[in-house]
Design a protein around this motif. Structure first.
Motif, PDB file in Angstrom:
ATOM      1  N   LYS B  14      10.580  21.447  -4.403  1.00 41.99           N
ATOM      2  CA  LYS B  14      11.234  20.180  -4.750  1.00 41.99           C
ATOM      3  C   LYS B  14      12.543  20.432  -5.490  1.00 41.99           C
ATOM      4  O   LYS B  14      12.594  21.216  -6.430  1.00 41.99           O
ATOM      5  CB  LYS B  14      10.316  19.351  -5.652  1.00 41.99           C
ATOM      6  CG  LYS B  14       9.091  18.843  -4.923  1.00 41.99           C
ATOM      7  CD  LYS B  14       8.387  17.736  -5.697  1.00 41.99           C
ATOM      8  CE  LYS B  14       7.032  17.483  -5.029  1.00 41.99           C
ATOM      9  NZ  LYS B  14       6.212  16.522  -5.788  1.00 41.99           N
ATOM     10  N   LEU B  15      13.562  19.712  -5.082  1.00 43.88           N
ATOM     11  CA  LEU B  15      14.866  19.842  -5.726  1.00 43.88           C
ATOM     12  C   LEU B  15      14.866  19.093  -7.059  1.00 43.88           C
ATOM     13  O   LEU B  15      14.222  18.046  -7.191  1.00 43.88           O
ATOM     14  CB  LEU B  15      15.950  19.307  -4.788  1.00 43.88           C
ATOM     15  CG  LEU B  15      16.027  20.085  -3.463  1.00 43.88           C
ATOM     16  CD1 LEU B  15      16.873  19.340  -2.443  1.00 43.88           C
ATOM     17  CD2 LEU B  15      16.584  21.485  -3.695  1.00 43.88           C
ATOM     18  N   LEU B  16      15.577  19.619  -8.034  1.00 47.90           N
ATOM     19  CA  LEU B  16      15.587  19.051  -9.382  1.00 47.90           C
ATOM     20  C   LEU B  16      15.895  17.555  -9.337  1.00 47.90           C
ATOM     21  O   LEU B  16      16.879  17.141  -8.726  1.00 47.90           O
ATOM     22  CB  LEU B  16      16.640  19.777 -10.240  1.00 47.90           C
ATOM     23  CG  LEU B  16      16.628  19.435 -11.729  1.00 47.90           C
ATOM     24  CD1 LEU B  16      15.364  19.960 -12.403  1.00 47.90           C
ATOM     25  CD2 LEU B  16      17.861  20.003 -12.424  1.00 47.90           C
ATOM     26  N   PRO B  17      15.063  16.719  -9.995  1.00 50.25           N
ATOM     27  CA  PRO B  17      15.330  15.276 -10.011  1.00 50.25           C
ATOM     28  C   PRO B  17      16.680  14.970 -10.655  1.00 50.25           C
ATOM     29  O   PRO B  17      17.241  15.780 -11.388  1.00 50.25           O
ATOM     30  CB  PRO B  17      14.196  14.717 -10.889  1.00 50.25           C
ATOM     31  CG  PRO B  17      13.116  15.744 -10.868  1.00 50.25           C
ATOM     32  CD  PRO B  17      13.824  17.061 -10.701  1.00 50.25           C
ATOM     33  N   ASN B  18      17.154  13.765 -10.389  1.00 48.88           N
ATOM     34  CA  ASN B  18      18.375  13.240 -11.016  1.00 48.88           C
ATOM     35  C   ASN B  18      19.606  14.108 -10.745  1.00 48.88           C
ATOM     36  O   ASN B  18      20.525  14.162 -11.563  1.00 48.88           O
ATOM     37  CB  ASN B  18      18.173  13.041 -12.528  1.00 48.88           C
ATOM     38  CG  ASN B  18      19.146  12.017 -13.114  1.00 48.88           C
ATOM     39  OD1 ASN B  18      19.565  11.087 -12.418  1.00 48.88           O
ATOM     40  ND2 ASN B  18      19.514  12.194 -14.369  1.00 48.88           N
ATOM     41  N   THR B  19      19.618  14.796  -9.622  1.00 49.61           N
ATOM     42  CA  THR B  19      20.819  15.533  -9.194  1.00 49.61           C
ATOM     43  C   THR B  19      21.196  15.094  -7.772  1.00 49.61           C
ATOM     44  O   THR B  19      20.331  14.732  -6.982  1.00 49.61           O
ATOM     45  CB  THR B  19      20.595  17.058  -9.183  1.00 49.61           C
ATOM     46  OG1 THR B  19      19.492  17.365  -8.306  1.00 49.61           O
ATOM     47  CG2 THR B  19      20.283  17.587 -10.564  1.00 49.61           C
ATOM     48  N   ARG B  89      11.627  17.413  -1.201  1.00 51.30           N
ATOM     49  CA  ARG B  89      11.287  18.772  -0.748  1.00 51.30           C
ATOM     50  C   ARG B  89      12.430  19.337   0.076  1.00 51.30           C
ATOM     51  O   ARG B  89      12.812  18.798   1.115  1.00 51.30           O
ATOM     52  CB  ARG B  89       9.994  18.744   0.076  1.00 51.30           C
ATOM     53  CG  ARG B  89       8.766  18.513  -0.800  1.00 51.30           C
ATOM     54  CD  ARG B  89       7.570  18.075   0.005  1.00 51.30           C
ATOM     55  NE  ARG B  89       7.160  19.067   0.973  1.00 51.30           N
ATOM     56  CZ  ARG B  89       6.242  18.851   1.909  1.00 51.30           C
ATOM     57  NH1 ARG B  89       5.649  17.659   2.005  1.00 51.30           N
ATOM     58  NH2 ARG B  89       5.909  19.797   2.742  1.00 51.30           N
ATOM     59  N   CYS B 131      22.177  21.298  -5.189  1.00 53.46           N
ATOM     60  CA  CYS B 131      22.072  20.199  -6.142  1.00 53.46           C
ATOM     61  C   CYS B 131      23.283  20.160  -7.062  1.00 53.46           C
ATOM     62  O   CYS B 131      23.692  21.205  -7.575  1.00 53.46           O
ATOM     63  CB  CYS B 131      20.827  20.367  -7.018  1.00 53.46           C
ATOM     64  SG  CYS B 131      19.316  20.089  -6.125  1.00 53.46           S
ATOM     65  N   TYR B 132      23.798  18.970  -7.296  1.00 50.27           N
ATOM     66  CA  TYR B 132      24.890  18.811  -8.244  1.00 50.27           C
ATOM     67  C   TYR B 132      24.499  17.805  -9.317  1.00 50.27           C
ATOM     68  O   TYR B 132      24.154  16.664  -9.006  1.00 50.27           O
ATOM     69  CB  TYR B 132      26.172  18.391  -7.517  1.00 50.27           C
ATOM     70  CG  TYR B 132      26.684  19.533  -6.680  1.00 50.27           C
ATOM     71  CD1 TYR B 132      27.221  20.657  -7.285  1.00 50.27           C
ATOM     72  CD2 TYR B 132      26.563  19.533  -5.294  1.00 50.27           C
ATOM     73  CE1 TYR B 132      27.651  21.737  -6.537  1.00 50.27           C
ATOM     74  CE2 TYR B 132      26.989  20.615  -4.534  1.00 50.27           C
ATOM     75  CZ  TYR B 132      27.535  21.723  -5.162  1.00 50.27           C
ATOM     76  OH  TYR B 132      27.944  22.795  -4.419  1.00 50.27           O
ATOM     77  N   PRO B 133      24.541  18.222 -10.592  1.00 45.85           N
ATOM     78  CA  PRO B 133      24.057  17.351 -11.667  1.00 45.85           C
ATOM     79  C   PRO B 133      24.941  16.139 -11.954  1.00 45.85           C
ATOM     80  O   PRO B 133      24.421  15.068 -12.220  1.00 45.85           O
ATOM     81  CB  PRO B 133      24.017  18.284 -12.890  1.00 45.85           C
ATOM     82  CG  PRO B 133      23.993  19.664 -12.327  1.00 45.85           C
ATOM     83  CD  PRO B 133      24.791  19.587 -11.063  1.00 45.85           C
ATOM     84  N   GLN B 231      22.839   7.287 -16.085  1.00 49.11           N
ATOM     85  CA  GLN B 231      21.555   6.840 -15.551  1.00 49.11           C
ATOM     86  C   GLN B 231      20.583   8.016 -15.573  1.00 49.11           C
ATOM     87  O   GLN B 231      20.898   9.107 -15.107  1.00 49.11           O
ATOM     88  CB  GLN B 231      21.799   6.422 -14.119  1.00 49.11           C
ATOM     89  CG  GLN B 231      20.931   5.330 -13.589  1.00 49.11           C
ATOM     90  CD  GLN B 231      21.408   4.971 -12.190  1.00 49.11           C
ATOM     91  OE1 GLN B 231      22.540   4.529 -11.983  1.00 49.11           O
ATOM     92  NE2 GLN B 231      20.553   5.229 -11.230  1.00 49.11           N
ATOM     93  N   ALA B 232      19.400   7.793 -16.117  1.00 52.02           N
ATOM     94  CA  ALA B 232      18.483   8.923 -16.285  1.00 52.02           C
ATOM     95  C   ALA B 232      17.421   8.979 -15.198  1.00 52.02           C
ATOM     96  O   ALA B 232      16.914  10.038 -14.859  1.00 52.02           O
ATOM     97  CB  ALA B 232      17.808   8.832 -17.645  1.00 52.02           C
ATOM     98  N   GLU B 233      17.105   7.842 -14.676  1.00 51.43           N
ATOM     99  CA  GLU B 233      15.994   7.726 -13.737  1.00 51.43           C
ATOM    100  C   GLU B 233      16.350   6.740 -12.658  1.00 51.43           C
ATOM    101  O   GLU B 233      17.248   5.922 -12.820  1.00 51.43           O
ATOM    102  CB  GLU B 233      14.803   7.077 -14.451  1.00 51.43           C
ATOM    103  CG  GLU B 233      13.898   7.951 -15.190  1.00 51.43           C
ATOM    104  CD  GLU B 233      12.695   7.106 -15.574  1.00 51.43           C
ATOM    105  OE1 GLU B 233      11.635   7.288 -14.958  1.00 51.43           O
ATOM    106  OE2 GLU B 233      12.844   6.261 -16.477  1.00 51.43           O
TER     107      GLU B 233
END
Ligand code: DGT
Ligand code: DGT
Ligand code: DGT
Ligand code: DGT
Ligand code: 3PO
Ligand code: 3PO
Ligand code: 3PO
Ligand code: 3PO
Ligand code: MG
Ligand code: MG
Ligand code: MG
Ligand code: MG
Ligand code: MG
Ligand code: MG
Ligand code: MG
Ligand code: MG
Ligand code: MG
Ligand code: MG
Ligand code: MG
Ligand code: MG
Lengths: 287, 287, 287, 287
Positions: B14-19, B89, B131-133, B231-233
């Motif tokens: 799974k790729l890091l959330p929020n990115t 994923r 992924c880009y934060p 935005q966090a979520e």
């Protein structure tokens, strides 16, 4: 440029060395897709032949693949544990397999469904890579898929016989099969529909195995699995030998068979599948 | 079955959330492929239109994609940082994009190359996810690709003008261009071939941007980037609102443009690209 | 040597750039350990002071840590999103923190438990790293731990008051507290034991925050969070400035406080925690 | 609480099943640390004994470790390929080993350095986990470390003899040894300093092996490596057998030896190291 720093956000994804790489692809939403193109139930020979043709093309284009196994809308491609394709980068390997398979699936569609042109949304496949450390793990993986094929096909054959020939509806058929064992289903097929499951086509019962074919070997002469497991690294080949192997692979015929791959015999007779050393030439490749 | 344990060897990815998720695909061996089908040099409009048609189909089929950018044999697809497709994923996302793109590329081939049927080996694409934060990271990624497009196109345009119109060979052209700056190439084009690079087609100079189109917004009214970064979520939407957004997305026209995406203006006028809130309807989707 | 190939089996594990790294460590089997050394219940001030002393030593030794938060047998260490310690290799970062913390915990044990020498099995800690893309995610992480501290401490304070002062047994206490809200527990403490929970020590109610201290800043003067979120890369500093920052950090006093870190005020008054730019000197470091 | 979503940012990190897990820890900045505490050169027996004592404690506390090997400021701990400690979560395994090792290193310091109390900065260790698919890979890993030990120790022994007994400085010694082979160094030691390298202490030449000791087995009776490689899964044990094995392990003496682990003999005589089946009791554990 000042933007190039973003390249550093790519994460390496090399698969563990000295492990067998299996890439399994699976048709996305093929329940719906098979309805749209009215695949015959439970098995549509055109659909299976098309899957096999695409898989054969993939194996032919990628000599690093030693064997592939397909059933239903899925195909598993096996890379030898010494394989160094794309430095074993997972994304590269998976995406290349998925893309090549899809390309041939679309391209060959009209050969197998000459009267039914494709229209959007087009068929597509997901894919993933899994690593297996030992020959037994790999063999168990292959057995898992073929056992699945057997279980599903026996169920589906009985289920659709009950509906298509028995005239009952899906709900009733499901209820009738609930909790039945393999023997029960064989019995239903035989007693109600005079179908001997053993006589069903091997492609339905066993799925399809795709590999480079060489002369079969007398089993029992040596234990390839043990040898291969104990191999720690890619065997350093002379350039000459590497060249010879490459040619041998290119010349070998890629075949599609419907054999039992759970029992030892299949593997014992074909040591090249585990050893990665091409076998003895069998016949000229027919194209 | 007793073989099922092998399923446990699959590794989660799974790729890091929020990115922001960017999937970049790239044609495999297109140097050779473009020669086989005699693509015109440096740019073959049929090849680019085909890439764009395939990308448009991908964006249309996957509403989670907010924007895509293509140049040469590559395309980048951007998923909003709140995207939860396939539970993020990586293998699933990358393989689905690569497969869908390939399917349309093969399917539409005959539309763009009506006189040149495809033959094996077929074109295929590799793919990867990154992924880009932050919004700035994403913007820099997009800028990186478009800056690359500019640099390569200016070089290639000059290089092929020297060869095709200037009558010198590749080696001489390369030597002549070595160490030159953008201004030098512009000057060569103008003085030797009377070509004003600014007048070259935007599709060559800027590449192609694919996105859902809504009414442009007056820039400067709000700072979407800052809002989105903070935005966090995933914003919890009412089912009603989610349904409305879905419809709005389905109705929106997917367009192919050749705009500057490095400067702020493009993003400021289209806040929906970063906010993931559909804009105001522009026109009915034409099909 | 011919064995060196085994080094290639190491997998890279760099954490995604431009994300906040949190390393949380947690005492292994501290339920048993706290019994062995008869920690007082629910809070043993010696145990907490020892945890804090070890954490302070970790923060002092690793200037890349901007803030740490501890409660019970756990501590979270935060690295700024631009941190490049060990090239952001996860194993290196986690193992270094865990090892350094453990070293000081053992070393300082006799200071806080002068009459109770340690004996095997010795206390140890597990550790993990987690990445957070935005300031809000990081703030929510910190809030999560402090909210947990509050919930557990209110429960434990009431639970042990019931047992130690109320004379009932653990099972009865548990039953009594089942389903109660915060207000109910406050009420029980007050009515039964004359305990005003608000007057409990801040170290128990709030946990401990460890950070480098500078002059407080008037809140509301600027929005550090938004600025930091929009930062895409490590700011390129002059060598001079980097040197100055390093000195400033070395001179700063590492403090242990028991403040509310859920509300904005804490962060607004201390912009250096998010910006990574040292604040104005407050006082000379006392050693 | 509403903050709990942050837990989802933790990434799973399970190590591939059916592979040998090696955790290598290494002293951080021990060049400086060994100077601070004036370790004798090239080998300080107190420092090595302390490392060994800490490693023995780790092996004793974690019965899942089958063997450990140490040299200089590093130690490698091997978990059997069927090990399921912490569900094979990498961070948990690495941090636990590093923390436990560090705890004992600090705790036992005063035993081995009775006159030199530790002072900050304290010694600490980094750690990492690596997976090896086959017995040969694992054996090669162990051989790699021991070969390294040999190479470094022969060099260091000669280097420091030249300085301490030969009276030349470090730069001259380095120059003199540049390009020399093992035989040359043996010759220098012998001719100049009358040192027979073979008579150097085994702990310096071979490093230290830590394992549970049982009765040695006549080599050649069976091929454990092949058997173990072909094992695909954790052997399902009866609860009774598992209990017996656990007791057997607890009773076994953890020994520290300085043996050759590159040759087969060591492994052939101790099949339990690879098979994970405890051997026959040798003697009662002395504590
Ligand atoms: N009628 C018919 N259906 C087939 C044939 N081969 C595969 N299918 C259908 C049966 C299943 O509904 C489907 C394969 O099952 P899957 O578990 O892969 O599900 P599906 O592809 O719908 O969803 P997915 O995207 O893989 O999660 O494809 C065939 O030869 N004839
Ligand atoms: N003539 C012509 N060539 C094109 C056009 N678009 C792309 N190409 C060619 C130019 C490059 O040789 C190639 C793209 O460069 P890549 O770096 O992707 O290399 P290539 O695909 O050969 O290898 P790869 O498998 O990606 O590593 O595709 C076009 O419109 N016209
Ligand atoms: N009596 C007492 N116990 C404490 C104090 N601080 C922590 N503890 C105990 C209470 C809990 O049982 C335990 C911390 O809970 P954990 O969830 O970390 O469990 P534990 O460490 O037992 O297991 P673990 O290895 O982390 O899974 O430590 C204290 O100041 N006094
Ligand atoms: N004098 C002396 N030095 C030793 C002994 N054992 C280890 N050392 C020193 C020699 C090396 O400088 C150092 C181990 O080398 P490393 O490659 O691990 O370097 P170091 O720990 O300095 O840096 P690192 O943090 O591991 O990158 O420890 C000993 O018994 N006596
Ligand atoms: O596709 P599989 O067989 O791995 O199993 P699944 O149930 O389809 O799950 P997923 O495709 O989501 O991994
Ligand atoms: O494809 P890119 O742009 O990431 O860069 P590359 O040089 O083609 O490298 P690779 O495809 O091997 O990652
Ligand atoms: O330690 P935590 O808080 O992450 O949660 P846990 O319940 O202890 O789980 P684990 O330590 O096994 O991740
Ligand atoms: O510690 P090693 O032996 O893996 O090698 P290194 O040169 O110390 O490198 P690093 O500790 O940075 O992985
Ligand atoms: Mg699936
Ligand atoms: Mg499917
Ligand atoms: Mg399927
Ligand atoms: Mg590439
Ligand atoms: Mg390409
Ligand atoms: Mg390209
Ligand atoms: Mg825990
Ligand atoms: Mg704990
Ligand atoms: Mg805890
Ligand atoms: Mg190192
Ligand atoms: Mg070291
Ligand atoms: Mg070392």
């Amino acid at each position: 440029s000042k933007f190039e720093y973003v390249k550093n956000f790519e994460q390496p994804d090399k698969l563990l060395p000295n492990t067998w790489i299996v890439v399994r692809i699976d048709g996305r939403g093929f329940t719906k897709f098979s309805t749209k193109y009215t695949f015959s139930k439970p098995n549509d020979i055109r659909a299976l032949d098309l899957m096999n043709a695409a898989a054969k093309a993939v194996v032919t284009e990628l000599p690093e693949i030693t064997i592939a196994y397909g059933v239903s809308d899925e195909y598993s491609f096996v890379f030898h544990k010494t394989c160094s394709l794309f430095e074993r980068r997972s994304s590269k390997i998976v995406s290349t397999i998925v893309s090549t398979f899809t390309a041939y699936y679309i391209h060959y569609w009209s050969t197998y469904f000459p009267d039914t042109p494709l229209s959007p949304p087009l068929p597509s496949f997901d894919g993933r890579a899994v690593c297996y450390p030992s020959v037994q793990n790999l063999r168990d993986y292959m057995s898992w898929r073929q056992a699945d094929c057997h279980i599903n096909n026996l169920y589906n054959t009985t289920f659709w016989a009950l509906i298509q020939q028995g005239g009952i509806d899906a709900l009733e058929a499901e209820k009738m099969l609930k909790g039945t064992l393999a023997a029960d289903k064989n019995e239903i097929l035989w007693s109600k529909f005079n179908i001997n499951y053993n006589n069903e086509p091997a492609i339905y019962k066993k799925g399809s195995v795709v590999f480079r074919d060489y002369e079969l070997v007398q089993p029992g002469t040596h234990n390839t699995a043990a040898e291969v497991d104990q191999q720690a690294e890619q065997v350093q080949q002379s350039k000459n030998q590497a060249e010879k192997d490459k040619k041998s692979r290119a010349k070998a015929q890629v075949v599609i068979e419907h054999l039992d791959i759970i029992k030892d015999e299949f593997w014992d007779q074909r040591p090249w599948l585990l050893s990665n050393k091409p076998g003895k030439g069998k016949a000229l490749k027919q194209t």
